[in-house]
Scaffold this active site. Structure first.
Site, PDB file in Angstrom:
ATOM      1  N   TYR A 125       0.798  -1.231   0.000  1.00 15.53           N
ATOM      2  CA  TYR A 125       0.000   0.000   0.000  1.00 15.53           C
ATOM      3  C   TYR A 125       0.826   1.275   0.000  1.00 15.53           C
ATOM      4  O   TYR A 125       0.276   2.358  -0.087  1.00 15.53           O
ATOM      5  CB  TYR A 125      -0.959  -0.005   1.207  1.00 15.53           C
ATOM      6  CG  TYR A 125      -2.082  -0.979   0.995  1.00 15.53           C
ATOM      7  CD1 TYR A 125      -1.816  -2.340   0.907  1.00 15.53           C
ATOM      8  CD2 TYR A 125      -3.391  -0.560   0.835  1.00 15.53           C
ATOM      9  CE1 TYR A 125      -2.819  -3.254   0.671  1.00 15.53           C
ATOM     10  CE2 TYR A 125      -4.406  -1.470   0.602  1.00 15.53           C
ATOM     11  CZ  TYR A 125      -4.118  -2.809   0.522  1.00 15.53           C
ATOM     12  OH  TYR A 125      -5.110  -3.713   0.280  1.00 15.53           O
ATOM     13  N   LYS A 176       2.196 -15.632   3.773  1.00 16.88           N
ATOM     14  CA  LYS A 176       2.429 -16.587   2.672  1.00 16.88           C
ATOM     15  C   LYS A 176       3.929 -16.808   2.633  1.00 16.88           C
ATOM     16  O   LYS A 176       4.615 -16.475   1.656  1.00 16.88           O
ATOM     17  CB  LYS A 176       1.884 -15.984   1.363  1.00 16.88           C
ATOM     18  CG  LYS A 176       1.893 -16.901   0.173  1.00 16.88           C
ATOM     19  CD  LYS A 176       0.801 -17.940   0.210  1.00 16.88           C
ATOM     20  CE  LYS A 176       0.943 -18.891  -0.976  1.00 16.88           C
ATOM     21  NZ  LYS A 176       0.041 -20.038  -0.891  1.00 16.88           N
ATOM     22  N   ASP A 209      -3.954 -18.655   2.174  1.00 15.13           N
ATOM     23  CA  ASP A 209      -4.947 -19.437   1.426  1.00 15.13           C
ATOM     24  C   ASP A 209      -5.664 -20.409   2.359  1.00 15.13           C
ATOM     25  O   ASP A 209      -6.886 -20.589   2.267  1.00 15.13           O
ATOM     26  CB  ASP A 209      -4.318 -20.144   0.220  1.00 15.13           C
ATOM     27  CG  ASP A 209      -2.948 -20.735   0.513  1.00 15.13           C
ATOM     28  OD1 ASP A 209      -2.350 -20.403   1.553  1.00 15.13           O
ATOM     29  OD2 ASP A 209      -2.468 -21.534  -0.303  1.00 15.13           O
ATOM     30  N   ASP A 233      -6.595  -6.808   4.245  1.00 21.95           N
ATOM     31  CA  ASP A 233      -7.685  -6.179   3.495  1.00 21.95           C
ATOM     32  C   ASP A 233      -8.656  -7.250   2.999  1.00 21.95           C
ATOM     33  O   ASP A 233      -9.878  -7.165   3.177  1.00 21.95           O
ATOM     34  CB  ASP A 233      -7.068  -5.400   2.323  1.00 21.95           C
ATOM     35  CG  ASP A 233      -8.079  -4.549   1.578  1.00 21.95           C
ATOM     36  OD1 ASP A 233      -9.263  -4.557   1.966  1.00 21.95           O
ATOM     37  OD2 ASP A 233      -7.691  -3.892   0.601  1.00 21.95           O
ATOM     38  N   ASP A 237     -12.665  -8.682   4.664  1.00 23.99           N
ATOM     39  CA  ASP A 237     -13.936  -8.739   3.939  1.00 23.99           C
ATOM     40  C   ASP A 237     -14.558 -10.115   4.105  1.00 23.99           C
ATOM     41  O   ASP A 237     -15.768 -10.261   4.288  1.00 23.99           O
ATOM     42  CB  ASP A 237     -13.733  -8.441   2.444  1.00 23.99           C
ATOM     43  CG  ASP A 237     -13.936  -6.964   2.132  1.00 23.99           C
ATOM     44  OD1 ASP A 237     -13.863  -6.156   3.068  1.00 23.99           O
ATOM     45  OD2 ASP A 237     -14.176  -6.630   0.950  1.00 23.99           O
TER      46      ASP A 237
END
Ligand code: ATP
Length: 330
Positions: A125, A176, A209, A233, A237
């Protein structure tokens, strides 16, 4: 003493839901001294201001910022996000994004209760990168991810400190590390070193994942989740989707060092499709206000507001706000 709150209602349903949040806080007996700041897509279209340095300096004088939602369909994507939301996060050093998830996921009988701590000032970001030969077949685009030891450590440390205040005292790192080996190694090593200082706190690691599967199939395994800006982020959601939906998801953008105001906002956007119709669910904004009260040391009012939001039902924006306000007063 009244808390000095800067209110950025913003666009679309933003002003409608923040009005309910203020109504509920006042019903809880909290003394507020609010100032409205007209910022967002509509303001940008009118006179070009997104967030000037002067306005930012004015905001620094407040105890906290309550934001509704910003963005309108006629402003290109990214303009308000980068110029207002990300600018506030970077300039006010709001390095923790805290999002609580309490709810019963589809297909489950028991409610889950976990919090995601998302690093809020680094990762992809920061806008590192660029393009070459734009629009040609040889176009090149790079987008870097910045991870500093200081930035990663202060976020992880916040997650462990938060876990101390919770019943289960457990922190899961999500990353990850098997593919993003440079940043992943920094996150994992920092996590392990901070964890060693909290021997009574349980720890776990999930690849992002796998975490997507567990958020849906086994959300009860989580207590505090800490992760980087981009993974956070996306995961939050998903967390909202398994915890009652977008109308309930609240968030805090915190500067835990308290060198300036923190900012509190519902996760949802400005929802132009339902704006101005008194249809938006204000609960996410009310719960964001409760997070603000926690941070301002008004935890009794925050707790009362949170329980008043339980099954606040459906109806118009103002009806739901009135119901919650009446319960808080009782
Ligand atoms: P953004 O990019 O700002 O997040 P968006 O359009 O992708 O905008 P939202 O504005 O959150 O996302 O809207 C997504 C959908 O959810 C819309 O159909 C909207 O009407 C609905 N929605 C969002 N917030 C609420 C709310 N508080 N109450 C009811 N419906 C909502």
């Amino acid at each position: 003493m009244a808390h000095k709150i800067a209110v950025i209602g913003g666009d679309g349903i933003g002003p409608e839901v923040t009005a309910e949040a203020i109504k509920v806080m006042e019903a809880a007996g909290v003394e507020l001294d609010t100032t409205d700041f007209e910022l967002g897509g509509a303001r940008y279209l009118r006179d070009g201001e997104i967030l000037s340095d002067e306005t930012l300096d004015e905001l620094r004088a407040y105890d906290a910022i309550l934001l509704g939602a910003v963005g309108t369909p006629d402003v290109p994507p990214g303009v308000i996000e980068r110029g207002l939301l990300l600018k506030m996060r970077f300039e006010l050093d709001l390095y923790v994004n805290q999002r609580p998830f309490v709810g019963t996921a589809p297909g489950h009988d028991e409610a889950h209760d976990f919090v995601v701590i998302r690093e809020n000032t680094e990762g992809p970001y920061v806008g590192e990168g660029g393009v070459l030969r734009k629009g040609t077949p040889n176009e090149v685009a790079t987008q870097g991810s910045v991870n500093t030891r200081m930035g990663v450590e202060r976020c992880i440390r916040y997650a462990f400190e938060l876990a101390q205040t919770r019943h289960r005292k457990h922190v899961t790192l999500v990353h990850k590390t098997n593919v993003l080996t440079f940043a992943g190694d920094l996150w994992q090593r920092t996590f392990d070193e901070v964890a060693a200082e909290y021997p009574d706190t349980g720890i776990a690691y999930n690849h992002v994942d796998a975490a997507c599967i567990y958020f849906v199939q086994d959300p009860h395994r989580y207590d505090v989740v800490v992760t980087d800006n981009l993974f956070g982020d996306i995961l939050t959601d998903l967390g909202g989707a398994v915890s009652g939906g977008i109308g309930l998801a609240s968030s805090a953008n915190l500067n835990p060092s308290r060198t300036g105001p923190s900012m509190f906002e519902p996760v949802h956007g400005s929802a132009p499709d339902i704006a101005g119709k008194n249809l938006a669910n204000p609960t996410a904004a009310v719960l964001s206000a409760a997070l603000m009260l926690d941070f301002l040391g008004e935890s009794d009012a925050a707790t009362r507001i949170r329980s008043a939001c339980d099954d606040a039902g459906s109806g118009s924006t103002t009806d739901i706000g009135d119901t919650i306000a009446a319960r808080v007063r009782d």
